[in-house]
Design a protein around this motif. Sequence first.
Motif, PDB file in Angstrom:
ATOM      1  N   VAL A 238       0.840  -1.197   0.000  1.00  0.00           N
ATOM      2  CA  VAL A 238       0.000   0.000   0.000  1.00  0.00           C
ATOM      3  C   VAL A 238       0.877   1.249   0.000  1.00  0.00           C
ATOM      4  N   SER A 239       1.946   1.237   0.787  1.00  0.00           N
ATOM      5  CA  SER A 239       2.878   2.363   0.807  1.00  0.00           C
ATOM      6  C   SER A 239       3.469   2.607  -0.578  1.00  0.00           C
ATOM      7  N   GLU A 240       3.835   1.539  -1.253  1.00  0.00           N
ATOM      8  CA  GLU A 240       4.392   1.658  -2.603  1.00  0.00           C
ATOM      9  C   GLU A 240       3.368   2.229  -3.576  1.00  0.00           C
ATOM     10  N   THR A 241       2.122   1.811  -3.442  1.00  0.00           N
ATOM     11  CA  THR A 241       1.058   2.326  -4.304  1.00  0.00           C
ATOM     12  C   THR A 241       0.843   3.813  -4.050  1.00  0.00           C
ATOM     13  N   ILE A 242       0.837   4.214  -2.789  1.00  0.00           N
ATOM     14  CA  ILE A 242       0.693   5.631  -2.451  1.00  0.00           C
ATOM     15  C   ILE A 242       1.823   6.427  -3.090  1.00  0.00           C
ATOM     16  N   GLU A 243       3.041   5.953  -2.927  1.00  0.00           N
ATOM     17  CA  GLU A 243       4.203   6.649  -3.487  1.00  0.00           C
ATOM     18  C   GLU A 243       4.093   6.780  -5.005  1.00  0.00           C
TER      19      GLU A 243
ATOM     20  N   GLY B 114      -5.615  -2.189  16.940  1.00  0.00           N
ATOM     21  CA  GLY B 114      -6.798  -2.389  17.756  1.00  0.00           C
ATOM     22  C   GLY B 114      -7.897  -1.377  17.497  1.00  0.00           C
ATOM     23  N   HIS B 115      -7.585  -0.300  16.773  1.00  0.00           N
ATOM     24  CA  HIS B 115      -8.591   0.709  16.441  1.00  0.00           C
ATOM     25  C   HIS B 115      -9.322   0.314  15.167  1.00  0.00           C
ATOM     26  N   ALA B 116     -10.378   1.025  14.872  1.00  0.00           N
ATOM     27  CA  ALA B 116     -11.136   0.794  13.632  1.00  0.00           C
ATOM     28  C   ALA B 116     -10.192   0.911  12.436  1.00  0.00           C
ATOM     29  N   GLY B 117     -10.343   0.042  11.495  1.00  0.00           N
ATOM     30  CA  GLY B 117      -9.502   0.056  10.309  1.00  0.00           C
ATOM     31  C   GLY B 117      -8.225  -0.738  10.465  1.00  0.00           C
TER      32      GLY B 117
ATOM     33  N   ALA C 206      -7.908   8.084  -4.614  1.00  0.00           N
ATOM     34  CA  ALA C 206      -9.343   7.813  -4.435  1.00  0.00           C
ATOM     35  C   ALA C 206      -9.636   6.325  -4.271  1.00  0.00           C
ATOM     36  N   GLN C 207      -9.040   5.502  -5.101  1.00  0.00           N
ATOM     37  CA  GLN C 207      -9.317   4.061  -5.031  1.00  0.00           C
ATOM     38  C   GLN C 207      -8.849   3.473  -3.697  1.00  0.00           C
TER      39      GLN C 207
ATOM     40  N   PRO D 194      -7.935  -0.089   1.204  1.00  0.00           N
ATOM     41  CA  PRO D 194      -6.959  -0.391   2.243  1.00  0.00           C
ATOM     42  C   PRO D 194      -6.608   0.771   3.165  1.00  0.00           C
ATOM     43  N   ILE D 195      -6.769   2.021   2.712  1.00  0.00           N
ATOM     44  CA  ILE D 195      -6.419   3.157   3.576  1.00  0.00           C
ATOM     45  C   ILE D 195      -7.632   3.522   4.426  1.00  0.00           C
TER      46      ILE D 195
END
Length: 91
Positions: free
Chosen positions: A4-9, A32-35, A71-72, A77-78
Amino acid sequence: MGKVSETIEKKLTDALAPTHLEVIDDSASHAGHAGNPHGLGESHFHVNVTSEAFAGKNRVARQRLVNAALAQELTGPIHALSMKCTAPDET
């Protein structure tokens, strides 16, 4: 760096041609939090991005450019994304 980090970059590089880009996976602090209920990571991110595309734009317009590029991922995942967006003359 995870997938996901690579996709963001890649997406931010393609959309904004940044002079500086830092992608920080902050998921561990949200275990432990939402998401990120199981602490698996790649759900909460912070980006520091400097781009000429931000010149003359206010904070909201800058964030919209980042959100449009991702947006996607923001529907999948984010779970959370914080950002600092600056123009080159502001650093």
